[in-house]
Write a protein that holds these residues in place. Structure first.
Motif, PDB file in Angstrom:
ATOM      1  N   ASP A   9       0.848  -1.191   0.000  1.00  0.00           N
ATOM      2  CA  ASP A   9       0.000   0.000   0.000  1.00  0.00           C
ATOM      3  C   ASP A   9       0.887   1.247   0.000  1.00  0.00           C
ATOM      4  O   ASP A   9       1.877   1.312   0.693  1.00  0.00           O
ATOM      5  CB  ASP A   9      -0.872   0.034   1.253  1.00  0.00           C
ATOM      6  N   THR A  10       0.508   2.230  -0.803  1.00  0.00           N
ATOM      7  CA  THR A  10       1.239   3.490  -0.781  1.00  0.00           C
ATOM      8  C   THR A  10       0.728   4.306   0.383  1.00  0.00           C
ATOM      9  O   THR A  10      -0.477   4.460   0.569  1.00  0.00           O
ATOM     10  CB  THR A  10       1.019   4.256  -2.087  1.00  0.00           C
ATOM     11  N   ALA A  11       1.639   4.799   1.202  1.00  0.00           N
ATOM     12  CA  ALA A  11       1.174   5.485   2.404  1.00  0.00           C
ATOM     13  C   ALA A  11       2.350   6.094   3.149  1.00  0.00           C
ATOM     14  O   ALA A  11       3.513   5.943   2.777  1.00  0.00           O
ATOM     15  CB  ALA A  11       0.449   4.513   3.321  1.00  0.00           C
ATOM     16  N   VAL A  12       1.974   6.802   4.224  1.00  0.00           N
ATOM     17  CA  VAL A  12       2.929   7.260   5.207  1.00  0.00           C
ATOM     18  C   VAL A  12       2.718   6.392   6.440  1.00  0.00           C
ATOM     19  O   VAL A  12       1.606   6.314   6.964  1.00  0.00           O
ATOM     20  CB  VAL A  12       2.694   8.744   5.544  1.00  0.00           C
ATOM     21  N   SER A  13       3.762   5.727   6.867  1.00  0.00           N
ATOM     22  CA  SER A  13       3.628   4.835   8.022  1.00  0.00           C
ATOM     23  C   SER A  13       4.535   5.318   9.149  1.00  0.00           C
ATOM     24  O   SER A  13       5.605   5.901   8.907  1.00  0.00           O
ATOM     25  CB  SER A  13       3.971   3.399   7.629  1.00  0.00           C
ATOM     26  N   GLN A  14       4.091   5.075  10.363  1.00  0.00           N
ATOM     27  CA  GLN A  14       4.836   5.459  11.554  1.00  0.00           C
ATOM     28  C   GLN A  14       4.888   4.293  12.500  1.00  0.00           C
ATOM     29  O   GLN A  14       3.906   3.553  12.638  1.00  0.00           O
ATOM     30  CB  GLN A  14       4.146   6.604  12.308  1.00  0.00           C
ATOM     31  N   THR A  15       5.984   4.169  13.217  1.00  0.00           N
ATOM     32  CA  THR A  15       6.083   3.186  14.294  1.00  0.00           C
ATOM     33  C   THR A  15       6.822   3.791  15.467  1.00  0.00           C
ATOM     34  O   THR A  15       7.778   4.553  15.288  1.00  0.00           O
ATOM     35  CB  THR A  15       6.844   1.920  13.828  1.00  0.00           C
ATOM     36  N   PRO A  16       6.401   3.494  16.693  1.00  0.00           N
ATOM     37  CA  PRO A  16       5.230   2.680  17.022  1.00  0.00           C
ATOM     38  C   PRO A  16       3.952   3.513  16.977  1.00  0.00           C
ATOM     39  O   PRO A  16       4.001   4.725  16.825  1.00  0.00           O
ATOM     40  CB  PRO A  16       5.538   2.248  18.456  1.00  0.00           C
ATOM     41  N   LYS A  17       2.821   2.875  17.124  1.00  0.00           N
ATOM     42  CA  LYS A  17       1.540   3.596  17.180  1.00  0.00           C
ATOM     43  C   LYS A  17       1.301   4.163  18.573  1.00  0.00           C
ATOM     44  O   LYS A  17       0.724   5.225  18.730  1.00  0.00           O
ATOM     45  CB  LYS A  17       0.395   2.663  16.798  1.00  0.00           C
ATOM     46  N   TYR A  18       1.739   3.426  19.575  1.00  0.00           N
ATOM     47  CA  TYR A  18       1.641   3.882  20.961  1.00  0.00           C
ATOM     48  C   TYR A  18       3.007   3.753  21.629  1.00  0.00           C
ATOM     49  O   TYR A  18       3.743   2.800  21.372  1.00  0.00           O
ATOM     50  CB  TYR A  18       0.626   3.041  21.750  1.00  0.00           C
ATOM     51  N   LEU A  19       3.294   4.710  22.493  1.00  0.00           N
ATOM     52  CA  LEU A  19       4.574   4.710  23.194  1.00  0.00           C
ATOM     53  C   LEU A  19       4.324   5.249  24.593  1.00  0.00           C
ATOM     54  O   LEU A  19       3.905   6.397  24.747  1.00  0.00           O
ATOM     55  CB  LEU A  19       5.563   5.590  22.426  1.00  0.00           C
ATOM     56  N   VAL A  20       4.551   4.403  25.590  1.00  0.00           N
ATOM     57  CA  VAL A  20       4.393   4.808  26.981  1.00  0.00           C
ATOM     58  C   VAL A  20       5.752   4.666  27.643  1.00  0.00           C
ATOM     59  O   VAL A  20       6.374   3.601  27.566  1.00  0.00           O
ATOM     60  CB  VAL A  20       3.349   3.933  27.720  1.00  0.00           C
ATOM     61  N   THR A  21       6.213   5.727  28.297  1.00  0.00           N
ATOM     62  CA  THR A  21       7.561   5.710  28.834  1.00  0.00           C
ATOM     63  C   THR A  21       7.658   6.614  30.054  1.00  0.00           C
ATOM     64  O   THR A  21       6.767   7.406  30.340  1.00  0.00           O
ATOM     65  CB  THR A  21       8.563   6.149  27.752  1.00  0.00           C
ATOM     66  N   GLN A  22       8.734   6.486  30.770  1.00  0.00           N
ATOM     67  CA  GLN A  22       8.965   7.273  31.975  1.00  0.00           C
ATOM     68  C   GLN A  22       9.684   8.576  31.639  1.00  0.00           C
ATOM     69  O   GLN A  22      10.439   8.654  30.658  1.00  0.00           O
ATOM     70  CB  GLN A  22       9.819   6.474  32.966  1.00  0.00           C
ATOM     71  N   MET A  23       9.457   9.555  32.474  1.00  0.00           N
ATOM     72  CA  MET A  23      10.202  10.822  32.358  1.00  0.00           C
ATOM     73  C   MET A  23      11.696  10.542  32.363  1.00  0.00           C
ATOM     74  O   MET A  23      12.172   9.665  33.083  1.00  0.00           O
ATOM     75  CB  MET A  23       9.891  11.711  33.559  1.00  0.00           C
ATOM     76  N   GLY A  24      12.418  11.285  31.562  1.00  0.00           N
ATOM     77  CA  GLY A  24      13.868  11.168  31.530  1.00  0.00           C
ATOM     78  C   GLY A  24      14.393  10.188  30.504  1.00  0.00           C
ATOM     79  O   GLY A  24      15.593  10.213  30.177  1.00  0.00           O
ATOM     80  N   ASN A  25      13.511   9.313  30.011  1.00  0.00           N
ATOM     81  CA  ASN A  25      13.954   8.339  29.006  1.00  0.00           C
ATOM     82  C   ASN A  25      14.165   9.003  27.648  1.00  0.00           C
ATOM     83  O   ASN A  25      13.702  10.120  27.395  1.00  0.00           O
ATOM     84  CB  ASN A  25      12.934   7.215  28.880  1.00  0.00           C
ATOM     85  N   ASP A  26      14.864   8.271  26.789  1.00  0.00           N
ATOM     86  CA  ASP A  26      15.049   8.680  25.393  1.00  0.00           C
ATOM     87  C   ASP A  26      14.275   7.711  24.505  1.00  0.00           C
ATOM     88  O   ASP A  26      14.338   6.499  24.711  1.00  0.00           O
ATOM     89  CB  ASP A  26      16.527   8.615  24.994  1.00  0.00           C
TER      90      ASP A  26
END
Lengths: 113, 112
Positions: free
Chosen positions: A1-18
């Motif tokens: 499929d022609t498209a714009v894709s992104q990963t991840p869809k969800y990202l949960v992380t702690q303060m201070g992380n990269d």
């Protein structure tokens, strides 16, 4: 499929992380963008790249570093995440030129705890 | 403040009715675009109107542009439940980089 894709869809992380968000487009466009949409749905451009060259940098903290390895990819790396970084991040692409629409990816919902 | 501001912020109508939303902006533009965003999804381009155009149609969509008033309107005729979404206007100035500046959006609910 022609498209714009992104990963991840969800990202949960702690303060201070990269963390990184990846974006790819197979539309053959030479311009790519990152937008941030806050909790009130306000959408604001962060960066724009044209043929791997940074064109727009909208006073975004330098904790945010985009990287474009080729014109089909524009990744976003965020250092030292803060609570206020929680938002939905959208990648988009378009052909060069004044009268062109932008094609958006599905978004990455980032939650910083 | 935002380049584009939309009015109303939210709109609730019955299926079959028309929906009209307005967008105002502050600086001179090259073109103005309307996008739709379904809940939890990315934005989808609807229509682009150039600064030298006054009206444009696409299917059930009608867009007007009044550069003297720095405003635009989007009309959706004969609305359907599937039109439920947020609608954003975005302005393009002459600046480099194809930068679009988005308004805050209008949330439209079409009730069956």
């Amino acid at each position: 499929d022609t498209a714009v894709s992104q990963t991840p869809k969800y990202l949960v992380t702690q303060m201070g992380n990269d963390k990184s968000i990846k974006c790819e487009q197979n539309l053959g466009h030479d311009t790519m963008y990152w937008y941030k949409q806050d909790s009130k749905k306000f959408l604001k451009i962060m960066f724009s790249y044209n043929n791997k060259e940074l064109i727009i940098n909208e006073t975004v903290p330098n904790r945010f570093s985009p990287k474009s390895p080729d014109k089909a990819h524009l990744n976003l790396h965020i250092n030292s995440l803060e609570l206020g970084d929680s938002a939905v991040y959208f990648c988009a692409s378009s052909p060069s030129g004044t009268y062109n629409e932008q094609f958006f990816g599905p978004g990455t919902r980032l939650t910083v705890l | 403040s935002q380049q584009g501001e939309e009015d109303p912020q939210a709109l609730s109508i019955q299926e079959g009715e028309n929906a009209t939303m307005n967008c105002s902006y502050k600086t001179s533009i090259n073109n103005l675009q309307w996008y739709r965003q379904n809940s939890g999804r990315g934005l989808v381009h609807l229509i682009l109107i150039r600064s030298n155009e006054r009206e444009k149609h696409s299917g059930r969509l009608r867009v007007t542009l009044d550069t003297s008033k720095k405003s635009s309107s989007l009309l959706i005729t004969a609305s359907r439940a599937a039109d439920t979404a947020s609608y954003f206007c975005a302005t393009r100035t002459g600046a480099a980089g194809n930068k679009l500046t988005f308004g805050g959006g209008t949330r439209v609910l079409v009730k069956p």
